[in-house]
Write an enzyme that holds these catalytic residues in place. Sequence first.
Site, PDB file in Angstrom:
ATOM      1  N   ARG A   1      -9.045   1.191   9.446  1.00  0.00           N
ATOM      2  CA  ARG A   1      -8.645  -0.045   9.668  1.00  0.00           C
ATOM      3  C   ARG A   1      -9.824  -0.643  10.834  1.00  0.00           C
ATOM      4  O   ARG A   1      -9.589  -1.969  11.104  1.00  0.00           O
ATOM      5  CB  ARG A   1      -7.356  -0.094  10.654  1.00  0.00           C
ATOM      6  CG  ARG A   1      -6.052  -0.333   9.692  1.00  0.00           C
ATOM      7  CD  ARG A   1      -4.902  -0.374  10.777  1.00  0.00           C
ATOM      8  NE  ARG A   1      -3.885  -0.877  10.145  1.00  0.00           N
ATOM      9  CZ  ARG A   1      -2.832  -0.744   9.810  1.00  0.00           C
ATOM     10  NH1 ARG A   1      -2.835   0.568   9.232  1.00  0.00           N
ATOM     11  NH2 ARG A   1      -1.648  -1.312   9.514  1.00  0.00           N
TER      12      ARG A   1
ATOM     13  N   ARG B   1      11.406  -6.508   4.400  1.00  0.00           N
ATOM     14  CA  ARG B   1      11.509  -5.012   4.754  1.00  0.00           C
ATOM     15  C   ARG B   1      12.101  -4.750   6.164  1.00  0.00           C
ATOM     16  O   ARG B   1      12.929  -3.845   6.061  1.00  0.00           O
ATOM     17  CB  ARG B   1      10.107  -4.494   4.667  1.00  0.00           C
ATOM     18  CG  ARG B   1       9.962  -3.262   4.958  1.00  0.00           C
ATOM     19  CD  ARG B   1       8.425  -2.693   4.654  1.00  0.00           C
ATOM     20  NE  ARG B   1       7.713  -3.125   5.902  1.00  0.00           N
ATOM     21  CZ  ARG B   1       6.159  -2.764   5.740  1.00  0.00           C
ATOM     22  NH1 ARG B   1       5.722  -2.246   4.808  1.00  0.00           N
ATOM     23  NH2 ARG B   1       5.577  -3.268   7.004  1.00  0.00           N
TER      24      ARG B   1
ATOM     25  N   ARG C   1      12.083  -1.103  11.641  1.00  0.00           N
ATOM     26  CA  ARG C   1      10.588  -1.133  12.374  1.00  0.00           C
ATOM     27  C   ARG C   1      10.711  -2.565  13.543  1.00  0.00           C
ATOM     28  O   ARG C   1      10.968  -3.603  12.747  1.00  0.00           O
ATOM     29  CB  ARG C   1       9.609  -1.300  11.576  1.00  0.00           C
ATOM     30  CG  ARG C   1       9.249  -0.027  10.778  1.00  0.00           C
ATOM     31  CD  ARG C   1       8.148   0.049  10.036  1.00  0.00           C
ATOM     32  NE  ARG C   1       7.027  -0.633  10.569  1.00  0.00           N
ATOM     33  CZ  ARG C   1       5.847  -0.559   9.812  1.00  0.00           C
ATOM     34  NH1 ARG C   1       5.595  -0.157   8.614  1.00  0.00           N
ATOM     35  NH2 ARG C   1       4.686  -1.259  10.172  1.00  0.00           N
TER      36      ARG C   1
ATOM     37  N   LYS D   1       0.872  -1.237  -0.070  1.00  0.00           N
ATOM     38  CA  LYS D   1       0.010  -0.096   0.028  1.00  0.00           C
ATOM     39  C   LYS D   1       0.685   1.376  -0.049  1.00  0.00           C
ATOM     40  O   LYS D   1       0.749   2.195  -0.906  1.00  0.00           O
ATOM     41  CB  LYS D   1      -0.882   0.064   1.399  1.00  0.00           C
ATOM     42  CG  LYS D   1      -1.903  -1.156   1.458  1.00  0.00           C
ATOM     43  CD  LYS D   1      -2.810  -0.687   2.449  1.00  0.00           C
ATOM     44  CE  LYS D   1      -1.977  -0.542   3.936  1.00  0.00           C
ATOM     45  NZ  LYS D   1      -1.456  -2.008   4.490  1.00  0.00           N
TER      46      LYS D   1
ATOM     47  N   ARG E   1      -0.290  -9.150  13.455  1.00  0.00           N
ATOM     48  CA  ARG E   1      -0.806  -8.182  12.489  1.00  0.00           C
ATOM     49  C   ARG E   1      -1.738  -8.688  11.606  1.00  0.00           C
ATOM     50  O   ARG E   1      -2.565  -8.139  11.292  1.00  0.00           O
ATOM     51  CB  ARG E   1       0.292  -7.198  11.998  1.00  0.00           C
ATOM     52  CG  ARG E   1       1.049  -6.193  12.987  1.00  0.00           C
ATOM     53  CD  ARG E   1       2.639  -6.031  12.505  1.00  0.00           C
ATOM     54  NE  ARG E   1       2.510  -5.061  11.380  1.00  0.00           N
ATOM     55  CZ  ARG E   1       3.688  -5.019  10.565  1.00  0.00           C
ATOM     56  NH1 ARG E   1       4.771  -5.460  10.921  1.00  0.00           N
ATOM     57  NH2 ARG E   1       3.492  -4.141   9.669  1.00  0.00           N
TER      58      ARG E   1
HETATM   59  P1  AMP Z   1       1.309   0.518   9.042  1.00  0.00           P
HETATM   60  O1  AMP Z   1       2.667   1.290   8.641  1.00  0.00           O
HETATM   61  O2  AMP Z   1       0.185   0.960   8.312  1.00  0.00           O
HETATM   62  O3  AMP Z   1       1.458  -1.040   8.741  1.00  0.00           O
HETATM   63  O4  AMP Z   1       0.859   0.560  10.555  1.00  0.00           O
HETATM   64  C1  AMP Z   1       1.722   0.382  11.800  1.00  0.00           C
HETATM   65  C2  AMP Z   1       1.011   0.161  13.085  1.00  0.00           C
HETATM   66  O5  AMP Z   1       0.565   1.442  13.441  1.00  0.00           O
HETATM   67  C3  AMP Z   1      -0.130  -0.638  13.149  1.00  0.00           C
HETATM   68  O6  AMP Z   1       0.251  -2.175  13.278  1.00  0.00           O
HETATM   69  C4  AMP Z   1      -1.099  -0.168  14.271  1.00  0.00           C
HETATM   70  O7  AMP Z   1      -0.419  -0.623  15.392  1.00  0.00           O
HETATM   71  C5  AMP Z   1      -0.903   1.285  14.022  1.00  0.00           C
HETATM   72  N1  AMP Z   1      -1.905   1.918  13.035  1.00  0.00           N
HETATM   73  C6  AMP Z   1      -1.460   2.453  11.874  1.00  0.00           C
HETATM   74  N2  AMP Z   1      -2.802   2.941  11.333  1.00  0.00           N
HETATM   75  C7  AMP Z   1      -3.728   2.323  12.083  1.00  0.00           C
HETATM   76  C8  AMP Z   1      -5.311   2.593  12.298  1.00  0.00           C
HETATM   77  N3  AMP Z   1      -5.794   3.255  11.214  1.00  0.00           N
HETATM   78  N4  AMP Z   1      -5.696   2.333  13.446  1.00  0.00           N
HETATM   79  C9  AMP Z   1      -5.210   1.787  14.298  1.00  0.00           C
HETATM   80  N5  AMP Z   1      -3.881   1.748  14.526  1.00  0.00           N
HETATM   81  C10 AMP Z   1      -3.087   1.741  13.545  1.00  0.00           C
END
Ligand code: AMP
Length: 192
Positions: free
Chosen positions: A89, A128, A134, A14, A146
Amino acid sequence: MNNVILFGPPGSGKGTQAVKLAEAFGLVHISTGDLFRHEMKNNTPLGQKAKDYMEKGQLVPDEVTIGMLNNKVEAHPEAKGFIFDGFPRTVAQAEALDQMLAQKGQKINALIALDVPDEEIVNRILLRGKTSGRPDDNDESIIRNRIEVYKSQTQPVYDYYDDQCRAHTVLGLGSIDEIFGRLNTLFEEVLA
Ligand code: AMP
């Protein structure tokens, strides 16, 4: 205004595709994951709230996430539209987003989901993790958590938009350019 949700499990590409699409279509890219990581890096109160959840691969509570998202949208009054990456989400986040846009006389044109099998996701995220730095990309049990969180809490967001005939699925396998080509064709169809 044109607003698109780029949807899919963690590691589905994404973020990579959202950057390219935002540039191609003149839209503002908002990634809630990137926003949280920025807050964490600067050790802000918001970053401190998000840290524990992110490190365990859990979702940050809706009220925290929705507030942060609203602020980011408000910070771009000039935008021709947005690509939302990693948001919504949960169904509660989707409802809050629709409500916020409706107050501006706007709506979501489409949700586009990238379809990638679980094992491919785990491999991609571990790869990654070698460069992303991360913590949530470096532990297979957190990665699998996740994916489970995505299936139980996030997948219903697809159905929420599908019920309104605004959900689409694109194959997320192949080269970055091949996937971009598929998304580009769909964007041209769904943008006004
Ligand atoms: P991402 O970079 O999109 O994979 O997000 C990394 C982490 O950020 C996720 O595993 C959640 O802990 C948090 N996070 C990101 N976006 C959201 C969201 N819309 N709602 C809740 N937690 C989020």
